[in-house]
Design a protein around this motif. Structure first.
Motif, PDB file in Angstrom:
ATOM      1  N   LYS A   1      17.146  36.785 -93.331  1.00  0.00           N
ATOM      2  CA  LYS A   1      18.474  37.378 -93.168  1.00  0.00           C
ATOM      3  C   LYS A   1      19.080  37.168 -91.791  1.00  0.00           C
ATOM      4  O   LYS A   1      20.291  37.292 -91.634  1.00  0.00           O
ATOM      5  CB  LYS A   1      18.399  38.880 -93.449  1.00  0.00           C
ATOM      6  CG  LYS A   1      17.919  39.211 -94.845  1.00  0.00           C
ATOM      7  CD  LYS A   1      17.744  40.720 -95.000  1.00  0.00           C
ATOM      8  CE  LYS A   1      17.131  41.064 -96.338  1.00  0.00           C
ATOM      9  NZ  LYS A   1      15.682  41.055 -96.315  1.00  0.00           N
ATOM     10  N   ALA A   2      18.286  36.889 -90.802  1.00  0.00           N
ATOM     11  CA  ALA A   2      18.778  36.881 -89.425  1.00  0.00           C
ATOM     12  C   ALA A   2      18.670  35.512 -88.766  1.00  0.00           C
ATOM     13  O   ALA A   2      17.742  34.746 -89.028  1.00  0.00           O
ATOM     14  CB  ALA A   2      17.998  37.894 -88.587  1.00  0.00           C
ATOM     15  N   THR A   3      19.634  35.239 -87.905  1.00  0.00           N
ATOM     16  CA  THR A   3      19.541  34.136 -86.959  1.00  0.00           C
ATOM     17  C   THR A   3      18.896  34.716 -85.704  1.00  0.00           C
ATOM     18  O   THR A   3      19.275  35.801 -85.254  1.00  0.00           O
ATOM     19  CB  THR A   3      20.930  33.575 -86.628  1.00  0.00           C
ATOM     20  OG1 THR A   3      21.489  33.009 -87.814  1.00  0.00           O
ATOM     21  CG2 THR A   3      20.865  32.515 -85.538  1.00  0.00           C
ATOM     22  N   GLU A   4      17.918  34.023 -85.152  1.00  0.00           N
ATOM     23  CA  GLU A   4      17.264  34.482 -83.923  1.00  0.00           C
ATOM     24  C   GLU A   4      17.754  33.619 -82.773  1.00  0.00           C
ATOM     25  O   GLU A   4      17.713  32.390 -82.837  1.00  0.00           O
ATOM     26  CB  GLU A   4      15.741  34.404 -84.053  1.00  0.00           C
ATOM     27  CG  GLU A   4      15.021  35.078 -82.909  1.00  0.00           C
ATOM     28  CD  GLU A   4      13.526  35.255 -83.154  1.00  0.00           C
ATOM     29  OE1 GLU A   4      12.859  35.805 -82.278  1.00  0.00           O
ATOM     30  OE2 GLU A   4      13.031  34.844 -84.232  1.00  0.00           O
TER      31      GLU A   4
ATOM     32  N   THR B   1      20.807  38.382 -85.131  1.00  0.00           N
ATOM     33  CA  THR B   1      22.104  38.666 -85.705  1.00  0.00           C
ATOM     34  C   THR B   1      22.116  38.260 -87.168  1.00  0.00           C
ATOM     35  O   THR B   1      21.706  37.146 -87.482  1.00  0.00           O
ATOM     36  CB  THR B   1      23.240  37.975 -84.909  1.00  0.00           C
ATOM     37  OG1 THR B   1      24.492  38.363 -85.470  1.00  0.00           O
ATOM     38  CG2 THR B   1      23.107  36.481 -84.877  1.00  0.00           C
ATOM     39  N   PRO B   2      22.484  39.118 -88.080  1.00  0.00           N
ATOM     40  CA  PRO B   2      22.883  40.499 -87.780  1.00  0.00           C
ATOM     41  C   PRO B   2      21.686  41.308 -87.296  1.00  0.00           C
ATOM     42  O   PRO B   2      20.539  41.009 -87.627  1.00  0.00           O
ATOM     43  CB  PRO B   2      23.402  41.023 -89.119  1.00  0.00           C
ATOM     44  CG  PRO B   2      22.716  40.197 -90.151  1.00  0.00           C
ATOM     45  CD  PRO B   2      22.500  38.845 -89.518  1.00  0.00           C
ATOM     46  N   GLY B   3      21.991  42.335 -86.531  1.00  0.00           N
ATOM     47  CA  GLY B   3      20.941  43.182 -85.969  1.00  0.00           C
ATOM     48  C   GLY B   3      20.223  43.961 -87.048  1.00  0.00           C
ATOM     49  O   GLY B   3      20.747  44.188 -88.141  1.00  0.00           O
ATOM     50  N   MET B   4      19.003  44.325 -86.758  1.00  0.00           N
ATOM     51  CA  MET B   4      18.228  45.175 -87.659  1.00  0.00           C
ATOM     52  C   MET B   4      17.214  45.938 -86.827  1.00  0.00           C
ATOM     53  O   MET B   4      16.879  45.528 -85.711  1.00  0.00           O
ATOM     54  CB  MET B   4      17.525  44.351 -88.746  1.00  0.00           C
ATOM     55  CG  MET B   4      16.484  43.384 -88.236  1.00  0.00           C
ATOM     56  SD  MET B   4      15.708  42.379 -89.519  1.00  0.00           S
ATOM     57  CE  MET B   4      14.896  43.594 -90.512  1.00  0.00           C
ATOM     58  N   GLY B   5      16.752  47.063 -87.352  1.00  0.00           N
ATOM     59  CA  GLY B   5      15.760  47.861 -86.638  1.00  0.00           C
ATOM     60  C   GLY B   5      14.447  47.110 -86.497  1.00  0.00           C
ATOM     61  O   GLY B   5      13.813  46.810 -87.497  1.00  0.00           O
ATOM     62  N   ARG B   6      14.056  46.779 -85.279  1.00  0.00           N
ATOM     63  CA  ARG B   6      12.811  46.052 -85.050  1.00  0.00           C
ATOM     64  C   ARG B   6      11.855  46.826 -84.146  1.00  0.00           C
ATOM     65  O   ARG B   6      10.756  46.377 -83.885  1.00  0.00           O
ATOM     66  CB  ARG B   6      13.106  44.678 -84.434  1.00  0.00           C
ATOM     67  CG  ARG B   6      13.970  43.871 -85.370  1.00  0.00           C
ATOM     68  CD  ARG B   6      13.855  42.414 -85.326  1.00  0.00           C
ATOM     69  NE  ARG B   6      12.622  41.780 -85.097  1.00  0.00           N
ATOM     70  CZ  ARG B   6      11.840  41.239 -86.040  1.00  0.00           C
ATOM     71  NH1 ARG B   6      12.168  41.339 -87.296  1.00  0.00           N
ATOM     72  NH2 ARG B   6      10.755  40.604 -85.714  1.00  0.00           N
TER      73      ARG B   6
END
Length: 121
Positions: free
Chosen positions: A10-13, A64-69
């Protein structure tokens, strides 16, 4: 220490090297980023990273998008201190969108460098 080969669905790092040298794997290519370099790794692209052999690296990582890590980072800390089992990391793959894969290219790069291979969770 760095991170073993993995991908996110889901995320681009995003990586920005603040100082030092960072060895990175993206897909099947290993390269070294230097101070001031920027890298964007899109979803589903296997990647790994560690300070380049014989170097240190200060790196800003952004998802992005941000998520709780934060809970994921806390879990890694518990595993590194021997307070939790490594299998908890594999079990958390969907929750934290962190899917580990085997990469012979990354294993070879680490083995030929400093010999400080990240764990293979």
């Amino acid at each position: 220490m760095g991170a073993p080969a993995h991908f996110h669905t889901k995320a681009t790092e995003l990586f920005f090297v603040i100082s030092g040298s960072l060895q990175v794997l993206v897909d099947e290519e290993v390269t070294v980023l230097e101070t001031g370099d920027f890298l964007a790794v899109p979803p589903h692209a296997p990647h790994a990273f560690a300070a380049a052999p014989g170097c240190e690296a200060d790196v800003l990582l952004v998802f992005t998008p941000g998520m709780g890590r934060f809970d994921y980072l806390r879990l890694l800390g518990r595993v590194m201190r021997g307070e939790s089992d490594e299998k908890e990391i594999a079990e958390s793959a969907e929750r934290f969108d962190n899917h580990y894969v085997d990469s012979s290219v990354w294993r070879s790069a680490i083995a030929s460098g400093s010999g400080t291979a990240p764990g293979q969770w």
